[in-house]
Scaffold this motif. Structure first.
Motif, PDB file in Angstrom:
ATOM      1  N   LEU A   1       1.577 -10.018  -0.092  1.00 11.81           N
ATOM      2  CA  LEU A   1       2.500  -8.895  -0.582  1.00 11.81           C
ATOM      3  C   LEU A   1       2.567  -8.495  -2.097  1.00 11.81           C
ATOM      4  O   LEU A   1       2.537  -7.489  -2.210  1.00 11.81           O
ATOM      5  CB  LEU A   1       3.924  -9.200   0.221  1.00 11.81           C
ATOM      6  N   ARG A   2       2.778  -9.648  -2.661  1.00 14.12           N
ATOM      7  CA  ARG A   2       2.835  -9.411  -4.237  1.00 14.12           C
ATOM      8  C   ARG A   2       1.585  -8.737  -4.620  1.00 14.12           C
ATOM      9  O   ARG A   2       1.422  -7.856  -5.527  1.00 14.12           O
ATOM     10  CB  ARG A   2       3.046 -10.809  -4.762  1.00 14.12           C
ATOM     11  N   ALA A   3       0.518  -9.071  -4.172  1.00  9.85           N
ATOM     12  CA  ALA A   3      -0.938  -8.778  -4.633  1.00  9.85           C
ATOM     13  C   ALA A   3      -1.144  -7.132  -4.231  1.00  9.85           C
ATOM     14  O   ALA A   3      -1.609  -6.272  -5.071  1.00  9.85           O
ATOM     15  CB  ALA A   3      -1.983  -9.381  -4.144  1.00  9.85           C
ATOM     16  N   LEU A   4      -0.539  -6.654  -3.079  1.00 17.92           N
ATOM     17  CA  LEU A   4      -0.334  -5.600  -2.641  1.00 17.92           C
ATOM     18  C   LEU A   4       0.338  -4.761  -4.000  1.00 17.92           C
ATOM     19  O   LEU A   4      -0.070  -3.537  -4.200  1.00 17.92           O
ATOM     20  CB  LEU A   4       0.231  -5.389  -1.209  1.00 17.92           C
ATOM     21  N   PHE A   5       1.394  -4.844  -4.248  1.00 18.08           N
ATOM     22  CA  PHE A   5       2.383  -4.161  -5.174  1.00 18.08           C
ATOM     23  C   PHE A   5       1.572  -4.173  -6.553  1.00 18.08           C
ATOM     24  O   PHE A   5       1.839  -3.207  -7.231  1.00 18.08           O
ATOM     25  CB  PHE A   5       3.670  -4.663  -5.263  1.00 18.08           C
ATOM     26  N   VAL A   6       0.720  -5.157  -6.795  1.00 18.42           N
ATOM     27  CA  VAL A   6      -0.006  -5.124  -8.234  1.00 18.42           C
ATOM     28  C   VAL A   6      -0.789  -4.181  -8.173  1.00 18.42           C
ATOM     29  O   VAL A   6      -0.932  -3.600  -9.068  1.00 18.42           O
ATOM     30  CB  VAL A   6      -0.374  -6.748  -8.295  1.00 18.42           C
ATOM     31  N   SER A   7      -1.414  -3.961  -6.937  1.00 15.44           N
ATOM     32  CA  SER A   7      -2.643  -3.229  -6.686  1.00 15.44           C
ATOM     33  C   SER A   7      -2.052  -1.792  -6.814  1.00 15.44           C
ATOM     34  O   SER A   7      -2.694  -0.990  -7.394  1.00 15.44           O
ATOM     35  CB  SER A   7      -3.564  -3.592  -5.688  1.00 15.44           C
TER      36      SER A   7
END
Length: 306
Positions: free
Chosen positions: A291-297
């Motif tokens: 989930l965190r990687a999704l928002f970073v992207s």
């Protein structure tokens, strides 16, 4: 108390009792009969040497004793840690996972980052992967995260509680907006004209003062706030139907570019720094990492990468 005299089912029952404050509901939550739960409460009272729960004054449900209030957060955290310790260690597959993520964000941040992230999640075609967006007004955000009620906070970097882990995502500037065909024309406003216009701003409490007014006051100027609304996306509706203007984050205004004219603000407004935050307990969770990687992207593609 000798913890060796207790067992895990009793502690799980105590956790349910302290959450529900009702023997019948706690029994239903754990698929037990009411007499069985009552028996466990009696054993817990003997174990801790405290009544733990007493009849509420209004005659409905039960009220926790001071000892029970002290136990509740520590017991909840201990059971969460135990639950995490016995979970399978394999990775998270968003296309097949059964999970609900709860994200705290105001409607401006939802529009800027939540919508594009949601589009990616929906594109996975997994009906068992759900997202729930909730407001950010609660003062007990860190406590709610500790209890597992909120997974991620998205918002102003300055509002992240010190007890949480955080990562900067992006910054955004501020611009002035007005409706298409506004009688003042599409030219940028001077500071004098800006102060003479009718403004709409966001305020949960109906207050007509914000950081914009503080910046104006620093140069001995004031503006006329004619309308306040409780959410950012309502501002676009007010602008489209009146001759008001507004000063809001650029990327929020861009979502309404078809119905609004976006112009430079005649006053220098510091950029909005947007971060995400999460509880340390969620740090190793594979689903949370995804989930965190999704928002970073999503933040990187918005045009201002961390």
């Amino acid at each position: 108390m000798d913890i060796r005299r207790s067992d895990l089912p009793l502690l799980i029952s105590l956790d349910a009792l302290l959450e529900e404050l009702n023997v019948t509901r706690a029994a239903r939550r754990l698929n037990l009969s009411q007499p069985a739960m009552s028996g466990q409460l009696a054993r817990l009272r003997e174990l801790f040497g405290d009544p733990l729960l007493v009849p509420a004054q209004g005659g409905r449900g039960m009220a926790p004793t001071r000892r029970a209030l002290e136990l509740k957060p520590r017991l909840n955290e201990a059971l969460r840690l135990l639950h995490g310790a016995v979970l399978p260690s394999e990775g998270f597959d968003p296309a097949a996972a059964r999970r609900t993520f709860v994200i705290a964000a105001n409607d401006s941040v939802f529009t800027i980052l939540g919508l594009p992230a949601l589009a990616r999640i929906m594109a996975l075609g997994n009906p068992s992967l759900r997202v729930s967006f909730v407001g950010t007004s609660d003062d007990d955000l860190a406590a709610r995260m500790e209890r597992g009620e909120v997974d991620l906070f998205l918002g102003d970097q300055g509002k992240v509680p010190a007890s949480l882990k955080a990562r900067f995502l992006m910054s955004d500037g501020f611009e002035m907006a007005q409706r298409n065909g506004h009688p003042r024309g599409p030219r940028p406003a001077s500071l004098d004209e800006y102060c003479s216009l009718s403004h709409v701003m966001v305020s949960q409490l109906g207050q007509s003062n914000s950081h914009i007014d503080e910046l104006l006051a620093a140069v001995s100027r004031t503006r006329h706030v004619a309308v306040t609304v409780p959410s950012y996306n309502q501002v676009a509706l007010v602008l489209a139907n009146t001759d008001c203007v507004a000063t809001l984050p650029t990327r929020l205004l861009m979502r309404y570019g078809a119905m609004l004219e976006i112009l430079p603000a005649p006053i220098d407004v510091p950029p909005f720094r947007l971060s995400m935050a999460w509880h340390p307990l969620a740090q190793p969770d594979a689903g949370h990492q995804w989930l965190r990687a999704l928002f970073v992207s999503v933040a990187a593609l918005s045009g201002s990468a961390p």
